[in-house]
Design an enzyme around this catalytic site. Structure first.
Site, PDB file in Angstrom:
ATOM      1  N   HIS A   1       1.067  -1.207  -0.002  1.00  0.00           N
ATOM      2  CA  HIS A   1      -0.093  -0.053   0.050  1.00  0.00           C
ATOM      3  C   HIS A   1       0.736   1.258   0.104  1.00  0.00           C
ATOM      4  CE1 HIS A   1      -3.447   2.503   1.465  1.00  0.00           C
ATOM      5  NE2 HIS A   1      -2.370   3.296   1.967  1.00  0.00           N
ATOM      6  N   GLU A   2       1.859   1.336   0.813  1.00  0.00           N
ATOM      7  CA  GLU A   2       2.904   2.356   0.889  1.00  0.00           C
ATOM      8  C   GLU A   2       3.711   2.616  -0.290  1.00  0.00           C
ATOM      9  OE1 GLU A   2       1.973   4.454   3.106  1.00  0.00           O
ATOM     10  OE2 GLU A   2       0.975   3.286   4.453  1.00  0.00           O
TER      11      GLU A   2
ATOM     12  N   HIS B   1       1.788   4.600  -2.798  1.00  0.00           N
ATOM     13  CA  HIS B   1       1.975   6.017  -2.759  1.00  0.00           C
ATOM     14  C   HIS B   1       3.432   6.391  -2.986  1.00  0.00           C
ATOM     15  CE1 HIS B   1      -1.753   6.528  -0.819  1.00  0.00           C
ATOM     16  NE2 HIS B   1      -1.431   5.735   0.316  1.00  0.00           N
TER      17      HIS B   1
END
Length: 453
Positions: free
Chosen positions: A24-25, A28
């Protein structure tokens, strides 16, 4: 051996969730760096740092509390309209001007302090790498990247399950007179379903009429019955009237007489809305079919899951309140109540240690559990509320629309949307999420969801 299998299930689940958080990170960080942004930190977890390593301008690491993660992108907040617009540096490269403003109000001071803290990270040469200066569409891509990765993970896992093991679905008996699976012995209010009958409970109409499991209903008040949907409507419309039920048992035609009971029950998919209808007290026999499919089949299934998840998100505060009441003993914990990562770990441990499933069924169950968590995390983060990713997406989207509208009208550029002004809302939302998280964790430890593996 059972304890080791339980522990293995917990470890596998927690490990899979940590990997999901890490991905998920990355969702980003990677686009942020590709677009020229400066990412100073990439961490999995919160709290004290367990391990970290500096690679280039980014510090990568793990923290002690595995309940999330974050990437630090420099310049998330723009300077305020009445504040200094840029930092300056002396001949030695030292910052000599900071974004600061004199405030007396609590919220304005909070916003100003947040801006100051944000700009303390800005170094010489970073002026053109600040997140708030990115084009709006790039901001949307960066912030949507994280939850999109979770949804992709969920899709990949469900696809793997459906393409190999298959999707087990329950379908009511074939068209034709309905076959009864169970017969209630008494009438229990819908809100109390699951408890045993007591002497004070009235006999269920079906039981009173002599119906038993395996019977085939052929008619209701003289109307030939061809399927369950028709039978349900006949029962509900009958309210508390007399009922003559024709049925077959082992090839013998029989007739039973009773009067249906009026009960408040759900008449659609939602269990929140109850309607007073006629009640008989039988459930249909179902058959289980295993369906297999590829990406299109998976996409169709996930559309339904997404709708269910959105409904669940809308009910989340109420559900968490129900968990809080279960913690203090006011009511039992509902089987469909939300769970934290602790509850997910307990479910994974139970699945891994049960002797009712073979190895392939355990693997599929664990993969489905991880997929379900990823789908929920992805959709949850798309909620248009700061500090969630969806809040930043909403802010950037509004900026994009506002600037586009100004260009169409040949008006001056309205500038960047100041997300800092929404920080008070973000703190309120973050506090609410923290409270709900604590309630769920405590609930999963004190009154865990009970289910059959």
């Amino acid at each position: 051996m059972t304890a080791l299998l339980y522990l293995l299930g917990v470890v596998l689940f927690v490990g899979a969730i940590l990997v999901s958080i890490g991905l998920h990170e990355l969702g980003h960080m990677i686009p942020a760096k590709r677009f020229g942004g400066k990412v100073t930190q990439y961490f999995i977890g919160f709290g004290p740092t367990v391990w970290s390593r500096q690679v280039g301008e980014t510090e990568y690491g793990l923290k002690a509390i595995p309940l999330g993660g974050y990437v630090k992108i420099v310049g998330m907040l723009p300077p305020g309209a009445t504040e200094l617009g840029e930092v300056t540096y002396d001949e030695h490269g030292e910052q000599v001007t900071r974004v600061r403003k004199s405030n007396t109000g609590m919220f304005t001071q909070l916003i100003s302090d947040a801006r100051a803290a944000e700009w303390e990270l800005v170094q010489p040469g970073d002026e053109d790498r600040l997140f708030y200066k990115m084009p709006s569409w790039k901001k949307i891509v960066v912030m949507a990247g994280g939850p999109s990765v979770n949804i992709i993970i969920a899709f990949a896992l469900f696809w793997g399950i459906y393409a190999t093991y298959g999707n087990v679905v329950d379908i009511e008996a074939e068209a034709g007179p309905p076959v009864i699976d169970t017969v209630s012995e008494c009438v229990i209010p819908f809100s109390e379903e699951g408890r045993a009958c007591t002497d004070s409970d009235p006999l269920a109409p079906a039981y009173e009429a002599g119906l038993r499991p395996g019977d085939v209903v052929t008619s209701f008040n003289g109307t030939p019955v061809t399927g369950w949907d028709q039978l349900r409507e006949l029962i509900r419309d009958n309210a508390d009237g007399d009922a003559v039920i024709g049925y077959e048992r082992d090839g013998t035609r029989l007739t039973g007489e009773t009067s249906t009971t009026v009960q408040a029950r759900p008449t659609g998919d939602s269990t929140e809305t109850l309607t007073e209808v006629g009640f008989l007290g039988v459930t249909p026999t179902v058959r289980y079919v295993t369906e297999t499919g590829g990406p299109l089949y998976t996409a169709r299934q996930m559309v339904g899951m997404t709708k269910d998840t959105v409904v669940a998100l809308g009910q989340l505060p109420v559900k968490v309140w129900g968990v809080a009441k279960a913690i203090v003993g006011v009511e039992e914990r509902a089987i469909d109540s939300p769970v934290s990562i602790v509850g997910g770990g307990r479910i994974a441990g139970t699945v891994s240690s049960t002797d009712q499933l073979d190895l392939s069924q355990k693997a599929v169950s664990l993969a489905g559990l991880v997929a379900g968590f990823n789908l929920f995390i992805g959709l949850f983060n798309f909620l248009p509320l700061l500090p969630l990713d969806g809040g930043h997406i909403a802010s950037a989207s509004w900026e994009w629309v506002r600037r586009g509208w100004a260009r169409l009208r040949r008006r001056p550029d309205p500038g960047y949307v100041d997300a800092a002004k929404l920080l008070p809302v973000a703190y309120v939302v973050a506090s609410a999420l923290l409270v709900m998280g604590v309630v769920l964790i405590v609930g999963d430890l004190v009154v865990p969801v009970q289910f059959d593996a």
